[in-house]
Design a protein around this motif. Structure first.
Motif, PDB file in Angstrom:
ATOM      1  N   THR A 192      38.440  42.445 100.733  1.00  9.48           N
ATOM      2  CA  THR A 192      38.756  43.454 101.174  1.00  9.48           C
ATOM      3  C   THR A 192      39.078  44.230 100.351  1.00  9.48           C
ATOM      4  OG1 THR A 192      40.504  42.667 102.375  1.00  9.48           O
ATOM      5  CG2 THR A 192      39.444  42.053 103.220  1.00  9.48           C
ATOM      6  N   HIS A 193      38.997  44.376  99.219  1.00  6.09           N
ATOM      7  CA  HIS A 193      39.618  45.486  98.567  1.00  6.09           C
ATOM      8  C   HIS A 193      38.406  46.646  98.277  1.00  6.09           C
ATOM      9  CE1 HIS A 193      40.915  47.717  95.035  1.00  6.09           C
ATOM     10  NE2 HIS A 193      41.368  46.807  94.451  1.00  6.09           N
ATOM     11  N   LEU A 220      32.057  45.798 103.890  1.00  2.00           N
ATOM     12  CA  LEU A 220      31.326  47.633 104.111  1.00  2.00           C
ATOM     13  C   LEU A 220      32.237  48.055 105.250  1.00  2.00           C
ATOM     14  CD1 LEU A 220      28.514  48.064 102.127  1.00  2.00           C
ATOM     15  CD2 LEU A 220      30.660  48.361 101.256  1.00  2.00           C
ATOM     16  N   ASN A 221      31.649  47.796 106.459  1.00  4.00           N
ATOM     17  CA  ASN A 221      31.765  48.576 107.077  1.00  4.00           C
ATOM     18  C   ASN A 221      32.649  47.869 108.259  1.00  4.00           C
ATOM     19  OD1 ASN A 221      31.107  49.786 110.288  1.00  4.00           O
ATOM     20  ND2 ASN A 221      30.039  47.837 110.914  1.00  4.00           N
ATOM     21  N   ASN A 222      32.727  46.524 108.204  1.00  4.08           N
ATOM     22  CA  ASN A 222      35.238  46.050 108.731  1.00  4.08           C
ATOM     23  C   ASN A 222      36.125  46.590 107.367  1.00  4.08           C
ATOM     24  OD1 ASN A 222      32.775  44.327 110.518  1.00  4.08           O
ATOM     25  ND2 ASN A 222      33.404  42.436 108.869  1.00  4.08           N
ATOM     26  N   ASN A 223      35.121  46.785 106.356  1.00  4.23           N
ATOM     27  CA  ASN A 223      36.465  47.544 105.801  1.00  4.23           C
ATOM     28  C   ASN A 223      36.813  48.467 105.812  1.00  4.23           C
ATOM     29  OD1 ASN A 223      37.980  45.087 104.997  1.00  4.23           O
ATOM     30  ND2 ASN A 223      35.811  44.575 104.049  1.00  4.23           N
ATOM     31  N   MET A 227      31.179  55.643 105.841  1.00  7.12           N
ATOM     32  CA  MET A 227      31.643  56.559 106.871  1.00  7.12           C
ATOM     33  C   MET A 227      30.553  55.234 108.082  1.00  7.12           C
ATOM     34  SD  MET A 227      32.270  60.063 106.621  1.00  7.12           S
ATOM     35  CE  MET A 227      30.857  60.692 105.562  1.00  7.12           C
ATOM     36  N   GLU A 228      30.639  55.639 109.370  1.00  4.95           N
ATOM     37  CA  GLU A 228      29.676  55.011 110.478  1.00  4.95           C
ATOM     38  C   GLU A 228      28.031  54.854 110.422  1.00  4.95           C
ATOM     39  OE1 GLU A 228      29.155  53.841 114.573  1.00  4.95           O
ATOM     40  OE2 GLU A 228      31.040  54.989 113.391  1.00  4.95           O
TER      41      GLU A 228
END
Length: 410
Positions: A192-193, A220-223, A227-228
């Protein structure tokens, strides 16, 4: 040193004051008394005043003696600590100097001063990592790797920091394989870094590994690394690139399988769907997407999709033309669409209808494909002169378009 002198003078002052008050107090009695001390055959007799003053002064002497003895015992350690403190201060000064030299581009000078004092620093990791950057900047890759190894030895718990620096240096030299190897290892340590994920994204993108990016997008999305809106843009780009790569390999099954995995909100984008339809047509599976193209055009009119519909090798060309003609009342003056209708009419063998559509297309907006098709039609009918004229006008139009593009660039 001054502190020790103050302790000595303070103790001496207290001892003298205590002796003076003892002398005054005992001297105030008519009979101040005496003290007799016997040890074996020896005896000592003195007045109480002398004994009290001697006792106070003796205590002072012993106190000073033991303090001096303690100072002597601590002296080697103090000298050692003093030396360490001096070396530490020098290393801090060297670190600042090295960072300044690096910022100014004095790579070799920065490298030397940083390495010289690294072992005495409170932050040797910064010394070695900065020296590694300086070494790479001057092209000394062996030295760079040596400093990174020393950094790992000096700071065994800093794998992520060292690895990130190593990956950044590899990326700056376009050594994508080495960078990805390092970053993959770091991701296994800390999945998750954010910095690791961001560098992985950059490495995959620069290496053109869109399959890697596709697999990385959920992380990339979960952490919240991007941006969305950036995630959606990246996802769209990744699937578009993967579709193009699958198209280059020419496997209709691979293209279709990939398409089924793409989210609906991406599949509904005109540009992405056009890539899919074109890839399937080039792979010889145009008939499989004919219905999808028809539905897409019925929903949203797009000239790119119109051209692709005309390129479909349908198993029923007459039905294909009939489907296309259903859109004619809504788009009667679309030159591109009329050209496609002319092409489909030629496929069906209806030369009269093809002539009508192509003539109308050229009257609305002359295009190279329309001239080409009309020339082919006239040539097939034996009208060589008019066919040659069509080809000539098509070549002139193509040439003028090329000149216009060159002028716009310059």
């Amino acid at each position: 040193m001054m502190k020790n002198i103050m302790y000595f003078l303070g103790s001496l002052l207290v001892a003298v004051a205590a002796a003076f008050f003892a002398y005054k107090w005992l001297g105030g009695f008519e009979n101040p008394g005496y003290v007799l001390i016997g040890i074996g055959y020896w005896s000592l007799e003195t007045s109480l005043i002398v004994f009290a003053v001697s006792l106070i002064m003796g205590f002072f002497v012993f106190y000073i003696f033991f303090r001096f003895l303690g100072w002597l015992l601590r002296l080697p350690g103090q000298i050692k600590n003093r030396g360490k403190s001096i070396k530490f201060n020098r290393s801090q000064e060297a670190l600042i100097a090295g960072l300044v030299d690096s910022a100014e581009g004095n790579w070799e000078k920065a490298e030397k001063v940083l390495i010289k004092h690294a072992s005495h620093s409170g932050a040797p990791l910064i010394h070695y990592l900065t020296a590694a950057r300086a070494a790479q900047s001057r092209g000394a890759y062996d030295k760079r790797d040596e400093y990174l190894k020393k950094a790992a030895d000096q700071a065994p718990g800093s794998d992520v920091a060292i690895g990130l620096t190593q990956a950044e240096l590899h990326l700056s030299e376009k050594q994508f394989e080495q960078a990805l190897q390092t970053l993959t290892r770091l991701q296994s340590i800390d999945p998750t870094h954010a910095s690791v994920l961001k560098l992985l994204h950059q490495a995959y993108q620069q290496a053109g590994d869109w399959e890697g990016i596709r697999k990385l997008i959920p992380s990339l999305n979960n952490n919240k690394v991007l941006m969305e809106a950036e995630i959606k843009l990246l996802e769209t780009e990744a699937f578009s690139k993967l579709l193009k790569q699958a198209a280059e390999r020419g496997s209709a099954d691979e293209i279709d399988s990939l398409w089924s995995e793409i989210p609906d909100y991406i599949r509904n984008m005109k540009g992405v769907s056009a890539i899919y339809f074109a890839a399937m047509i080039d792979a010889g599976a145009g008939a499989k997407v004919e219905g999808g193209l028809s539905r897409a055009l019925s929903t949203t009119w797009d000239q790119t999709l119109v051209v692709l519909f005309g390129n479909v090798q349908s198993i029923d060309v007459a039905r294909q033309l009939e489907t296309a003609e259903q859109w004619l009342p809504m788009h009667p003056r679309d030159a591109v669409f009329l050209t496609v209708l002319g092409k489909l009419s030629m496929k069906c063998g209806d030369n009269q209808k093809a002539t009508t559509y192509l003539t109308k297309s050229l009257s609305i907006e002359p295009t190279v494909p329309a001239y080409q098709l009309f020339g082919d039609l006239l040539s097939a009918q034996g009208d060589k002169d008019r066919a040659s004229e069509c080809y000539k006008q098509g070549l002139e139009l193509a040439s003028s378009e090329i000149v216009s593009r060159i002028d716009s660039i310059s």
